[in-house]
Motif scaffolding. Structure first.
Motif: not given
Length: 454
Positions: A186-187, A215-216, A235-237, A439-440
């Motif tokens: 999400a962003r 979220a990113q 979680m990162g992008n 992975e997240q």
């Protein structure tokens, strides 16, 4: 992800966002009523516009007139296997999900993956990337009857919305049918958060009916939490996890030979309407012998428009789709092909990422960095704010403020190959250090598919 009464129509919500402001009753405070009922009522009032919109878009992209029944929840596609459903709106989201799709197929071989899209270009990207390995349909418009038909037809075990999708009736229907629905990768830009904040009850209700939100970045998460969500993680992008396909790298090497190994290749990637004329004028300011510019418009329906522009400007150009030998006096290649952006990146010396010279919010710069190519970005990158900022800070990208600034930077960099190499290497390091979002995402999906509902 600006709030509009028709956020599901296409990938140009800014055009639609202004429509409700023309209606005198639009300032009624949603807090005085059931917010979802008011939202749905306004959708019904806009139903005639839906058909007009499809016809309007079909002027240049006939695919908008195909599969209209799916947009209202009627489908012929089906599967006897349990379904994992991913919603990837358009091209960017579809390509970002490549690694996630592969891992889900490996981890759940007895499930069927269903990809839903909103735009024809997203659907075409899905066909090119995944072929017959997934089911693909359009997600219906956010009318209660349509989303119920969709959910009853496919009966997904889980749904995943990618990046910026908050559709209130869809979320509510999944919630009442006990289908876990996740918002991943999400962003949320500052501008979009402000728009959602105008409708606090509706937004808070929708966000908290999602099973999970990841979220990113911390900034995106903070904005979503500020709107009332209480189930948010970071979680990162997913875009950092994408790997350049070997076939595209091989095609890139072929293109480089075709373009001319002795020529400098400057790629204008994912350009938007209004930017090409500025960029073409910029090229007249540089003095780089044998420079070959490749222009790849963001939307395929604009290929012919850009070709007409090049003709009007008296610029010698060739279409990539013609597959003809490149003449020595050709100044521009029009990249009129779909799904080959990695090949264009592999073939160029450096690239400018479109959508950022004018206030469109920018496009994904990570793919260019993943191929080790120096990147220019303009001042307008709010759609990819964190990635753009990090790339500039680590030396993987150069931010320019206008076309004159770009001309000077282009001239300087091409005169110093060592600097080009340094920026390209920084891009590779930038991408490697930010991987791991797949992975997240899998952990979230596995929790609801395996652990929580065993």
């Amino acid at each position: 992800m600006p709030f509009t009464l028709t956020p599901y129509l296409d990938d140009s919500p800014a055009l639609l966002a202004s429509l409700p402001n023309q209606l005198w009753w639009y300032d009624i405070r949603l807090s005085m009523f059931n917010p979802r009922q008011i939202y749905t009522l306004l959708l019904w009032l806009l139903l005639p516009y839906v058909f007009f919109h499809l016809l309007w878009r079909a002027r240049k992209q006939r695919e908008y007139l195909q599969h209209i029944d799916e947009r209202f929840g009627r489908y012929s596609a089906h599967s006897d296997k349990p379904i994992i459903w991913l919603h990837t709106v358009s091209v960017g989201e579809t390509r970002a999900a490549v690694n996630l799709v592969q891992r889900l197929r490996e981890n759940y071989p007895h499930h069927q993956l269903l990809l839903t899209h909103t735009t024809p270009t997203g659907r075409a990207a899905s066909e090119q990337l995944y072929g017959g390995d997934v089911l693909r349909v359009y997600l219906p418009y956010d009318y209660p009857f349509a989303v119920r038909r969709f959910l009853q037809h496919f009966r997904p075990r889980i749904g995943v919305l990618m990046e910026t999708e908050i559709w209130f009736n869809l979320i509510y229907s999944c919630h009442t049918m006990q289908i876990p629905l996740l918002l991943l990768n999400a962003r949320l830009s500052e501008k979009s958060a402000a728009r959602y904040a105008r409708y606090p009850n509706l937004t808070r209700l929708g966000l908290n009916e999602l099973s999970a939100i990841s979220a990113q970045s911390e900034v995106d998460a903070a904005r979503i939490i500020g709107l009332g969500a209480n189930n948010v993680s970071v979680m990162g992008n997913l875009k950092f996890d994408i790997q350049p396909p070997l076939a595209m790298l091989e095609l890139g090497a072929q293109l480089r030979t075709q373009f001319g190994k002795d020529r400098k290749i400057f790629l204008l990637a994912s350009t938007r309407a209004g930017e090409e004329i500025l960029l073409l004028s910029m090229l007249k300011q540089v003095d780089i012998p044998h420079l070959l510019t490749v222009i790849v418009p963001r939307h395929p329906q604009r290929f012919d428009d850009v070709a007409d522009m090049l003709t009007q400007q008296g610029i010698r150009f060739q279409r990539k789709s013609e597959n003809a030998p490149i003449a020595s006096d050709t100044q521009v290649i029009l990249g009129d092909s779909m799904g080959e952006m990695f090949a264009y990146y592999a073939a160029c010396d450096l690239t400018f990422i479109g959508g950022s010279l004018l206030p469109f919010g920018g496009q994904n710069l990570i793919e260019a960095c993943a191929v080790g190519k120096p990147v220019f970005i303009g001042p307008h990158t709010y759609n990819f704010a964190q990635a753009s900022q990090l790339a500039v800070e680590c030396g993987a990208a150069v931010r320019i403020q206008n076309s004159t600034d770009l001309a000077q930077s282009l001239q300087n960099l091409l005169a110093h190959p060592d600097q080009l190499t340094k920026i390209g290497q920084a891009g590779l390091h930038f991408v490697r250090t930010h991987r791991g979002a797949t992975e997240q995402a899998l952990r979230h999906i596995t929790y609801f598919l395996d652990d929580h509902f065993q």
